[in-house]
Design a protein around this motif. Structure first.
Motif, PDB file in Angstrom:
ATOM      1  N   PRO A 150      25.698   2.428  49.676  1.00  0.00           N
ATOM      2  CA  PRO A 150      26.468   2.630  48.225  1.00  0.00           C
ATOM      3  C   PRO A 150      26.960   1.455  48.295  1.00  0.00           C
ATOM      4  CG  PRO A 150      26.782   4.466  49.742  1.00  0.00           C
ATOM      5  CD  PRO A 150      26.147   3.725  50.575  1.00  0.00           C
ATOM      6  N   GLU A 151      26.930   0.849  46.807  1.00  0.00           N
ATOM      7  CA  GLU A 151      27.603  -0.330  46.401  1.00  0.00           C
ATOM      8  C   GLU A 151      28.828   0.071  45.311  1.00  0.00           C
ATOM      9  OE1 GLU A 151      26.749  -4.392  43.673  1.00  0.00           O
ATOM     10  OE2 GLU A 151      25.245  -3.198  44.765  1.00  0.00           O
ATOM     11  N   ILE A 152      29.945  -0.138  46.005  1.00  0.00           N
ATOM     12  CA  ILE A 152      31.200  -0.060  45.161  1.00  0.00           C
ATOM     13  C   ILE A 152      31.354  -0.752  44.150  1.00  0.00           C
ATOM     14  CG2 ILE A 152      34.097   0.117  45.472  1.00  0.00           C
ATOM     15  CD1 ILE A 152      33.478   0.450  48.678  1.00  0.00           C
ATOM     16  N   SER A 153      31.581   0.097  42.808  1.00  0.00           N
ATOM     17  CA  SER A 153      31.943  -0.643  41.660  1.00  0.00           C
ATOM     18  C   SER A 153      33.391  -0.575  41.454  1.00  0.00           C
ATOM     19  CB  SER A 153      31.196   0.013  40.534  1.00  0.00           C
ATOM     20  OG  SER A 153      31.670   1.470  40.402  1.00  0.00           O
ATOM     21  N   ARG A 154      33.893   0.309  41.747  1.00  0.00           N
ATOM     22  CA  ARG A 154      35.563   0.299  41.594  1.00  0.00           C
ATOM     23  C   ARG A 154      36.195   1.126  42.678  1.00  0.00           C
ATOM     24  NH1 ARG A 154      39.513   0.349  37.906  1.00  0.00           N
ATOM     25  NH2 ARG A 154      40.897   2.223  37.731  1.00  0.00           N
ATOM     26  N   ILE A 155      37.549   0.572  43.109  1.00  0.00           N
ATOM     27  CA  ILE A 155      38.201   1.284  44.100  1.00  0.00           C
ATOM     28  C   ILE A 155      39.271   2.219  43.125  1.00  0.00           C
ATOM     29  CG2 ILE A 155      39.803   1.261  45.828  1.00  0.00           C
ATOM     30  CD1 ILE A 155      38.611  -1.635  46.579  1.00  0.00           C
ATOM     31  N   ASP A 156      39.191   3.437  43.228  1.00  0.00           N
ATOM     32  CA  ASP A 156      40.289   4.086  42.290  1.00  0.00           C
ATOM     33  C   ASP A 156      41.439   4.255  43.014  1.00  0.00           C
ATOM     34  OD1 ASP A 156      37.960   4.512  40.238  1.00  0.00           O
ATOM     35  OD2 ASP A 156      37.177   6.111  41.566  1.00  0.00           O
ATOM     36  N   SER A 157      41.626   4.632  44.192  1.00  0.00           N
ATOM     37  CA  SER A 157      43.106   4.618  44.823  1.00  0.00           C
ATOM     38  C   SER A 157      42.849   4.544  46.267  1.00  0.00           C
ATOM     39  CB  SER A 157      43.616   6.068  44.381  1.00  0.00           C
ATOM     40  OG  SER A 157      42.865   7.091  44.780  1.00  0.00           O
ATOM     41  N   VAL A 158      43.902   4.326  46.991  1.00  0.00           N
ATOM     42  CA  VAL A 158      43.986   4.699  48.192  1.00  0.00           C
ATOM     43  C   VAL A 158      45.337   5.353  48.497  1.00  0.00           C
ATOM     44  CG1 VAL A 158      42.764   2.587  48.949  1.00  0.00           C
ATOM     45  CG2 VAL A 158      45.289   2.538  48.697  1.00  0.00           C
ATOM     46  N   THR A 159      45.230   6.094  49.782  1.00  0.00           N
ATOM     47  CA  THR A 159      46.448   6.928  49.883  1.00  0.00           C
ATOM     48  C   THR A 159      47.688   6.149  50.398  1.00  0.00           C
ATOM     49  OG1 THR A 159      45.574   7.497  52.044  1.00  0.00           O
ATOM     50  CG2 THR A 159      44.806   9.131  50.364  1.00  0.00           C
ATOM     51  N   SER A 160      47.265   4.910  51.294  1.00  0.00           N
ATOM     52  CA  SER A 160      48.326   4.246  51.594  1.00  0.00           C
ATOM     53  C   SER A 160      47.938   3.064  52.063  1.00  0.00           C
ATOM     54  CB  SER A 160      48.916   5.126  53.351  1.00  0.00           C
ATOM     55  OG  SER A 160      49.579   4.184  53.970  1.00  0.00           O
ATOM     56  N   ASN A 165      34.862   5.949  58.477  1.00  0.00           N
ATOM     57  CA  ASN A 165      34.951   6.522  59.961  1.00  0.00           C
ATOM     58  C   ASN A 165      33.872   7.401  60.501  1.00  0.00           C
ATOM     59  OD1 ASN A 165      35.492   8.769  57.751  1.00  0.00           O
ATOM     60  ND2 ASN A 165      36.677   9.712  59.282  1.00  0.00           N
ATOM     61  N   HIS A 166      32.672   7.492  59.430  1.00  0.00           N
ATOM     62  CA  HIS A 166      31.546   8.332  60.211  1.00  0.00           C
ATOM     63  C   HIS A 166      30.477   7.089  60.173  1.00  0.00           C
ATOM     64  CE1 HIS A 166      32.980  12.266  59.374  1.00  0.00           C
ATOM     65  NE2 HIS A 166      33.431  11.823  57.857  1.00  0.00           N
ATOM     66  N   GLY A 167      30.743   5.785  59.875  1.00  0.00           N
ATOM     67  CA  GLY A 167      29.700   4.763  60.377  1.00  0.00           C
ATOM     68  C   GLY A 167      28.796   4.523  58.902  1.00  0.00           C
ATOM     69  N   ILE A 168      29.031   4.979  57.701  1.00  0.00           N
ATOM     70  CA  ILE A 168      28.684   4.753  56.639  1.00  0.00           C
ATOM     71  C   ILE A 168      29.148   3.391  56.038  1.00  0.00           C
ATOM     72  CG2 ILE A 168      28.126   5.446  54.278  1.00  0.00           C
ATOM     73  CD1 ILE A 168      28.458   8.427  55.252  1.00  0.00           C
ATOM     74  N   GLN A 169      28.141   2.707  55.693  1.00  0.00           N
ATOM     75  CA  GLN A 169      28.519   1.115  55.073  1.00  0.00           C
ATOM     76  C   GLN A 169      28.601   1.280  53.734  1.00  0.00           C
ATOM     77  OE1 GLN A 169      25.799  -1.338  57.317  1.00  0.00           O
ATOM     78  NE2 GLN A 169      27.348  -1.952  58.967  1.00  0.00           N
ATOM     79  N   PHE A 170      29.520   0.684  53.007  1.00  0.00           N
ATOM     80  CA  PHE A 170      29.759   0.584  51.566  1.00  0.00           C
ATOM     81  C   PHE A 170      29.815  -1.072  51.440  1.00  0.00           C
ATOM     82  CE2 PHE A 170      31.439   4.644  52.468  1.00  0.00           C
ATOM     83  CZ  PHE A 170      30.983   5.403  51.453  1.00  0.00           C
ATOM     84  N   LEU A 171      29.043  -1.362  50.433  1.00  0.00           N
ATOM     85  CA  LEU A 171      29.016  -2.805  50.070  1.00  0.00           C
ATOM     86  C   LEU A 171      29.782  -3.099  48.607  1.00  0.00           C
ATOM     87  CD1 LEU A 171      27.606  -5.495  50.297  1.00  0.00           C
ATOM     88  CD2 LEU A 171      25.722  -4.751  48.969  1.00  0.00           C
TER      89      LEU A 171
END
Length: 156
Positions: free
Chosen positions: A82-92, A131-137
């Motif tokens: 999956p290609e990331i188009s936006r980072i909505d939030s991070v918990t920390s 953490n499951h090994g899925i790669q995001f671009l």
């Protein structure tokens, strides 16, 4: 290298069949990208299940419309990045943390375990492994929106 002349079709079981100029028929071929992130539409090898190359595609545009569609369908079925188009939030900003992102395949969240799970690919691309090994671009970190870029800057 230049594109090998061939025709593609599917058999009754959905496997790709490649017929080259000499009339040789190869069943069960798979397309493999040489540069899947930097240049996904050029330099594609057509290989058999044993890894032997039977044809080369310099550029997808060199193929007939029918063959191009079959190659793209096969690649989509085999590759999941999956290609990331936006980072909505991070918990920390401490690791591990959970990222909520929008991708070309919908919204999702994943856990980033460590700094080593974000890798630079070339000048502007990033590959993020959850953490499951899925790669995001992230194809171009300089083109992503300002909010997402601020978050990325904290991890790079």
């Amino acid at each position: 290298m230049s594109t090998t002349k061939f025709e593609l079709s599917r058999n009754a079981f959905g496997k790709l069949i490649l017929t080259n100029e000499a009339g040789e028929v190869f069943e069960g071929v798979s397309p493999v990208r040489a540069f899947p992130i930097q240049s996904p539409l050029i330099s594609i090898s057509m290989v058999l299940t044993d890894g032997r190359e039977v044809a080369w595609i310099d550029q997808l545009d060199d193929l007939s419309e029918e063959s191009r569609i079959l190659v793209l369908e096969e690649l989509e079925g085999r590759e999941f990045m999956p290609e990331i188009s936006r980072i909505d939030s991070v918990t920390s900003f401490a690791l591990p943390c959970t990222w909520k992102v929008s991708t070309d395949r919908g919204e999702t969240e994943f856990v980033l375990k460590g700094d080593e799970d974000i890798r630079r690919i070339g000048r502007a691309s990033l590959l993020i492994t959850d953490n499951h090994g899925i790669q995001f671009l992230i194809r171009d970190m300089f083109e992503i929106d300002r909010h997402s870029r601020k978050i990325l800057d904290r991890f790079l």
